[in-house]
Scaffold this motif. Structure first.
Motif, PDB file in Angstrom:
ATOM      1  N   THR A   1      56.050  26.360  39.694  1.00 27.90           N
ATOM      2  CA  THR A   1      55.033  26.749  38.516  1.00 27.90           C
ATOM      3  C   THR A   1      53.628  26.842  39.128  1.00 27.90           C
ATOM      4  OG1 THR A   1      55.044  24.529  37.837  1.00 27.90           O
ATOM      5  CG2 THR A   1      56.735  26.254  36.848  1.00 27.90           C
TER       6      THR A   1
ATOM      7  N   ARG B   1      52.621  27.573  42.386  1.00 29.10           N
ATOM      8  CA  ARG B   1      52.326  28.751  43.011  1.00 29.10           C
ATOM      9  C   ARG B   1      51.992  29.928  42.089  1.00 29.10           C
ATOM     10  NH1 ARG B   1      56.697  29.630  47.547  1.00 29.10           N
ATOM     11  NH2 ARG B   1      55.450  31.317  47.970  1.00 29.10           N
ATOM     12  N   PHE B   2      53.184  29.739  41.035  1.00 23.92           N
ATOM     13  CA  PHE B   2      53.073  30.806  40.053  1.00 23.92           C
ATOM     14  C   PHE B   2      51.681  31.173  39.633  1.00 23.92           C
ATOM     15  CE2 PHE B   2      54.470  32.087  35.561  1.00 23.92           C
ATOM     16  CZ  PHE B   2      54.665  33.546  36.026  1.00 23.92           C
TER      17      PHE B   2
ATOM     18  N   TYR C   1      48.960  32.100  41.705  1.00 21.20           N
ATOM     19  CA  TYR C   1      49.002  33.517  41.721  1.00 21.20           C
ATOM     20  C   TYR C   1      48.422  34.322  40.812  1.00 21.20           C
ATOM     21  CZ  TYR C   1      50.595  38.181  43.400  1.00 21.20           C
ATOM     22  OH  TYR C   1      50.776  39.588  43.818  1.00 21.20           O
TER      23      TYR C   1
ATOM     24  N   LEU D   1      61.676  35.158  36.619  1.00 17.21           N
ATOM     25  CA  LEU D   1      60.295  35.207  36.181  1.00 17.21           C
ATOM     26  C   LEU D   1      60.330  34.995  34.522  1.00 17.21           C
ATOM     27  CD1 LEU D   1      57.502  36.211  36.250  1.00 17.21           C
ATOM     28  CD2 LEU D   1      58.198  38.571  36.042  1.00 17.21           C
TER      29      LEU D   1
ATOM     30  N   LEU E   1      59.863  31.049  34.511  1.00 16.61           N
ATOM     31  CA  LEU E   1      58.795  30.650  35.100  1.00 16.61           C
ATOM     32  C   LEU E   1      57.620  30.852  33.889  1.00 16.61           C
ATOM     33  CD1 LEU E   1      58.530  31.920  38.563  1.00 16.61           C
ATOM     34  CD2 LEU E   1      58.125  29.624  37.969  1.00 16.61           C
TER      35      LEU E   1
ATOM     36  N   SER F   1      55.804  27.646  31.995  1.00 19.07           N
ATOM     37  CA  SER F   1      54.349  27.759  31.980  1.00 19.07           C
ATOM     38  C   SER F   1      53.717  27.776  30.764  1.00 19.07           C
ATOM     39  CB  SER F   1      53.781  28.760  33.045  1.00 19.07           C
ATOM     40  OG  SER F   1      54.378  28.602  34.285  1.00 19.07           O
TER      41      SER F   1
ATOM     42  N   HIS G   1      59.060  41.910  43.701  1.00 18.13           N
ATOM     43  CA  HIS G   1      58.552  40.516  44.704  1.00 18.13           C
ATOM     44  C   HIS G   1      58.218  41.090  45.845  1.00 18.13           C
ATOM     45  CE1 HIS G   1      62.585  41.006  46.417  1.00 18.13           C
ATOM     46  NE2 HIS G   1      63.084  41.051  45.319  1.00 18.13           N
TER      47      HIS G   1
ATOM     48  N   PRO H   1      53.929  39.660  38.447  1.00 21.39           N
ATOM     49  CA  PRO H   1      53.464  38.249  38.903  1.00 21.39           C
ATOM     50  C   PRO H   1      54.334  37.504  39.773  1.00 21.39           C
ATOM     51  CG  PRO H   1      53.987  38.493  36.617  1.00 21.39           C
ATOM     52  CD  PRO H   1      54.465  39.718  37.110  1.00 21.39           C
ATOM     53  N   LEU H   2      55.202  38.307  40.410  1.00 25.86           N
ATOM     54  CA  LEU H   2      56.366  37.555  41.140  1.00 25.86           C
ATOM     55  C   LEU H   2      56.096  38.040  42.671  1.00 25.86           C
ATOM     56  CD1 LEU H   2      58.698  35.658  40.353  1.00 25.86           C
ATOM     57  CD2 LEU H   2      60.285  37.388  40.494  1.00 25.86           C
TER      58      LEU H   2
END
Length: 445
Positions: A4, A6-7, A10, A36, A39, A43, A126, A160-161
């Protein structure tokens, strides 16, 4: 453990979306889109799940739909689904199954986004997908835009991945015990992308085990080059392209000939008008020798007129003929407005403007007809006693092929041409000292 941090990093780095935004997430049921979804949920983002059943794998496709519905229920988020007859759509549009699925998917996503008030559409491509895309583009042929791969954001589509590779996703899903559906078609190498994924990339990784990272760094550089190139091309377009009307642009051939590197810049200048490299090469090969030649794209037509290129948008349809009745006073045709009046000799205020025709009303036979020029048309130009082919008259007026194709011809009910609109009326129907009733027709934009 979900990545999360790193997610979120980004998302923040690329300013993709905020917690106030509602996302529509496309979920196939595969590990990428399911991860995704988890995630986004972990989040605290607001999102709904959208699933397309393309009806290509029978019960397996139906199982994917059931799985994604249950996932949405588990995460307590809205669920949207649709079924497509993908083969029928592909056949009717003469495109591949893969392209059909893509068109159907994104068109429906946008429809759902608008109808349900989502701010963005999120898809689960990705870092390894980006590598495959660049290789596919290189194999098929691409301009510089094809070398930056997949962008984190394009309009309302978010990815977002892209901070994860396929190997990283496999490990995260396995370690987190996340359930997902395996698409059996992913193993087939009959599709170009799968062939690259299963046969080409593994061999490339024998040479560079950090292949995805290398491609990511290269694509970032290519994107910067593309941005710089687009800025320079726009400067040239503003300098070289002169708009003579709403849909007509004139370009000096001599200026284009001096470009360096010519082929690259010429392609980029004309790319928005859908001209391909082959057509541009043909243009360059004859632009000093074949005045009058026309080049066409799906959206535009390019005329080589001596030392000038004339660029016009394709006409959706030719202007139809229009009948002008005896009591007609105003009408529009081919983008022009026409006004008709009738006066006596005492009321006449003559102007030498070619946009106005003065005709002997007593010689007219209604309905008159306004149409485009046809080969073989002739008239008796005002001030001459003999007849002249209109094609020859156009040559004398130095009209190019585009100009000829747009000029109106006003025709009497008996077939005689009364007026080459905007240029010259017919001598046989001129106003003389004996004329009692005068018919005046004029144009304006």
């Amino acid at each position: 453990m979900l990545p999360t941090d790193r997610f979120l990093s980004y998302i923040s780095q690329h300013n993709l979306f905020g917690h106030a935004d509602r996302l529509l997430l496309g979920v196939s049921g595969g590990k990428d889109s399911v991860l995704l979804a988890h995630l986004l949920y972990a989040s605290g983002y607001q999102f709904g799940i959208a699933h397309c059943n393309f009806c290509l794998r029978d019960e397996e496709s139906n199982g994917d739909e059931v799985f994604t519905r249950e996932l949405a229920s588990q995460l307590n988020v809205p669920f949207h689904s649709i079924r497509f007859d993908t083969p029928a759509y592909a056949s009717s549009n003469q495109i591949s199954i893969q392209m059909a699925a893509r068109e159907l998917r994104y068109a429906w996503f946008e429809q759902v986004r608008q109808e349900h008030g989502y701010h963005y559409i999120a898809v689960a491509q990705h870092k390894s997908d980006a590598t495959e895309t660049i290789l596919l583009n290189l194999i098929r042929g691409t301009g510089i835009a094809g070398l930056h791969g997949i962008l984190p954001r394009r309009d309302r589509i978010l990815r977002p991945l892209l901070f994860l590779t396929a190997e990283e996703i496999d490990a995260i899903v396995s370690n987190s015990s996340i359930s997902y559906r395996e698409d059996s078609s992913n193993a087939s190498i009959k599709y170009a992308r799968n062939k690259i994924r299963h046969e080409v990339i593994p061999k490339m990784k024998q040479l560079n085990e950090d292949l995805d990272l290398t491609f990511e760094e290269n694509s970032r550089r290519f994107l910067q080059v593309e941005i710089f190139l687009n800025q320079e091309v726009e400067k040239l377009r503003n300098k070289f392209f002169h708009h003579t009307s709403v849909d007509t642009i004139e370009i000096d051939v001599d200026l284009l000939a001096d470009l360096n590197p010519r082929d690259l810049l010429l392609y980029e200048l004309l790319k928005p008008y859908q001209f391909n490299e082959t057509t541009i090469q043909d243009l360059v090969s004859v632009w000093r020798t074949q005045s009058g030649k026309i080049f066409e794209s799906k959206s535009h037509v390019l005329l080589l007129d001596r030392s000038t290129l004339i660029l016009k948008k394709r006409s959706s349809a030719e202007s139809p003929e229009i009948a002008i009745l005896k009591d007609t006073k105003n009408f529009e045709w081919n983008g022009m407005k026409y006004t008709i009046s009738r006066v006596t000799p005492e009321e006449l205020r003559f102007s030498g403007d070619g946009k106005i025709a003065y005709l002997n009303a007593d010689l007219l036979q209604f309905p008159l007809n306004l149409r485009l020029w046809n080969k073989g048309d002739y008239f008796h130009p005002l001030g001459m006693t003999g007849k002249k082919n209109i094609s020859d008259f156009f040559i004398g007026q130095k009209l190019n092929r585009f100009g000829k194709a747009e000029i109106g011809i006003l025709e009497n009910g008996n077939g005689d041409i009364l007026w080459v609109v905007g240029y010259r009326s017919d001598n046989r129907y001129r106003v003389t000292s004996d004329t009692q009733n005068i018919f005046i027709i004029e144009t304006s934009e």
